[in-house]
Enzyme design. Structure first.
Site, short mmCIF file in Angstrom:
data_model
loop_
_atom_site.label_atom_id
_atom_site.label_comp_id
_atom_site.label_asym_id
_atom_site.label_seq_id
_atom_site.Cartn_x
_atom_site.Cartn_y
_atom_site.Cartn_z
N SER A 94 0.75 -1.05 -0.05
CA SER A 94 0.11 0.04 0.02
C SER A 94 0.86 1.37 0.18
CB SER A 94 -0.94 -0.01 1.23
OG SER A 94 -1.79 1.01 1.15
N ASP A 237 -2.33 5.96 -3.51
CA ASP A 237 -1.02 5.51 -2.92
C ASP A 237 -0.66 3.90 -3.97
OD1 ASP A 237 -3.41 4.01 -2.61
OD2 ASP A 237 -2.77 2.92 -0.72
#
Length: 454
Positions: A94, A237
């Protein structure tokens, strides 16, 4: 749980998170799923292919055929799992730095596994109890070539394309070299937007910026908004399950302000919003105005997803949930954080009103965050003991749902350990920037002094 944190398993790749470990995670997950087919996808990280290969081997060893989707945003894998009714394994860290990688597990409904199911997987992993099969029953791989296109198509069907197109918007996009670089530019263009980009080449070393979409990493996007005279800036992200915004002036929009604005458009009386214990007063105020309830959980998407399911099981309406880091969930769409979908919902608002005006009602509070790294369990314990002492002596209302949140009515401070990195995070918020800084510094000083003595 010892292994699975607030958002799966993460660590430095080829050290903590090495191929053998990932293979065992996949074996444990496949043993609990007890399925003959599963899917694997990854983000753009340099170690993603290596670890996805290990996961595929682990699933095959317990009798699972494996659908290999390649580089796809996490919500794209979730959409595939839901459409195909197969569980999935996402190789991603992530927002973590480039050296990290991780594993997130998805159920056949397209939703992250519940805490209870994760505990069963962890029990299998820790006991090395894998349901391996004979050689002639092992699984085979199939390459899936159209997963990204299918994901974009279902996004297009889920939002108000006409409303966005009528806004004649220019979007400045920074997918941060992550998986969103392969889907979001096409998606926003097909919504009728003019799209200009920065850091839009997939690159697992993330040369343009670190994957976390926070203000200090996004200066280039702010400049691009101004140079291109864009209506909004959007950043993702590494796995594109989050969206962070800049307004039309090129100014950073606090994630909590964007969440509050989106919640104000969603919540009605009797609804419930779900967020984490570091929730901003902005969302508290929005829920109060709407006549909705606010349910708080420990930080992390797994905890929020579990609470949403519990509330829905009780017959509650939960139209929006999430955190101020850009990870927002619209359960009526899908029980997943989806950066592209969140951005499109924000574009629906921007089509009718400038971004700066949309978030203006939620600019009254100032949020600060500090991180304190630790090297071992002794330092971690010293940091948390210091936070507890500050809490005890403060006289504030204390919430220990996840760490120590001290609520002073007009301001609050929270200290809690990260579930994905060896740091303890400090958050402080107030309508007075000086007050927020003082609260954060008081907590930070007490904790760093304790760390130095540990």
């Amino acid at each position: 749980m010892e292994i699975f944190g607030s958002s799966g398993v993460r660590g430095v790749a080829n050290e903590y998170l090495n191929p053998e470990f990932v293979c065992h995670i996949a074996q444990a997950a496949g043993s609990v799923w007890n399925t003959d087919r599963a899917a694997i996808a990854r983000d753009t990280r340099a170690t993603g292919q290596m670890l996805a290969n290990s996961a595929s081997s682990g699933l095959a060893s317990v009798g699972c055929d494996v659908d290999r989707l390649g580089v796809v945003p996490t919500p794209g894998l979730q959409a595939y799992c839901e459409a195909e009714s197969v569980p999935g394994l996402m190789v991603t860290a992530s927002h973590n730095p480039p050296a990290y990688n991780g594993v997130k597990l998805i159920g056949a409904s397209g939703v992250e596994l519940s805490l209870g199911t994760l505990e069963r997987v962890e029990e299998r992993l820790l006991s090395e109890d894998y349901a391996t099969v004979p050689w002639d029953e092992t699984g085979a791989e199939t390459r899936v070539e159209n997963a990204r296109r299918a994901y974009v198509d279902q996004l297009l069907a889920a939002v108000d394309r006409d409303r966005i197109a009528d806004g004649n918007l220019t979007v400045a996009l920074d997918p941060g070299h992550g998986a969103g670089a392969l889907t979001s530019p096409d998606f926003f263009r097909e919504l009728g937007c003019e799209v200009v980009t920065v850091n839009a080449q997939e690159d697992g070393h993330f040369p343009g910026r670190n994957p976390e979409p926070i203000a200090e990493n996004l200066a280039d996007l702010g400049r691009l908004v101004r140079v291109a005279d864009a209506d909004v800036g959007i950043a993702h992200d590494g796995d594109a399950d989050r969206a962070i915004f800049f307004d039309e002036r090129g100014e950073f929009v606090e994630g909590d302000a964007a969440l509050a604005a989106l919640a104000a458009a969603e919540l009605d009386a009797g609804d419930v919003a779900v967020s984490a214990v570091n929730v901003s007063q902005r969302l508290v105020d929005v829920a109060d105005v709407a006549g909705a309830d606010l349910s708080l959980t420990p930080i992390g998407s797994t905890n929020i997803m579990t609470r949403i399911r519990d509330l829905q099981g009780e017959g509650e309406s939960v139209p929006i949930a999430g955190e101020g880091n850009g990870g927002i969930i619209f359960p009526n769409y899908r029980m997943t954080r989806d950066g592209a979908y969140t951005a499109a919902r924000f574009l629906e608002l921007v089509a009718e009103q400038p971004a700066s005006e949309i978030v203006a009602p939620y600019d009254d509070y100032h949020l600060l965050r500090m991180d304190i790294e630790y090297e071992d369990d002794g330092q971690r314990r010293a940091l948390l003991d210091a936070a507890e002492r500050v809490a005890t002596e403060s006289g504030a209302t204390l919430d220990t749902t996840d760490g120590y949140r001290l609520d002073y009515g007009d301001s609050w401070v929270l200290a809690r350990p990260s579930g994905t990195e060896p740091v303890v995070r400090i958050y402080a918020e107030s309508s007075d920037p000086g007050r927020a800084a003082d609260l954060a510094e008081e907590m930070h000083e007490a904790m760093t002094d304790a760390k130095a003595r540990a």
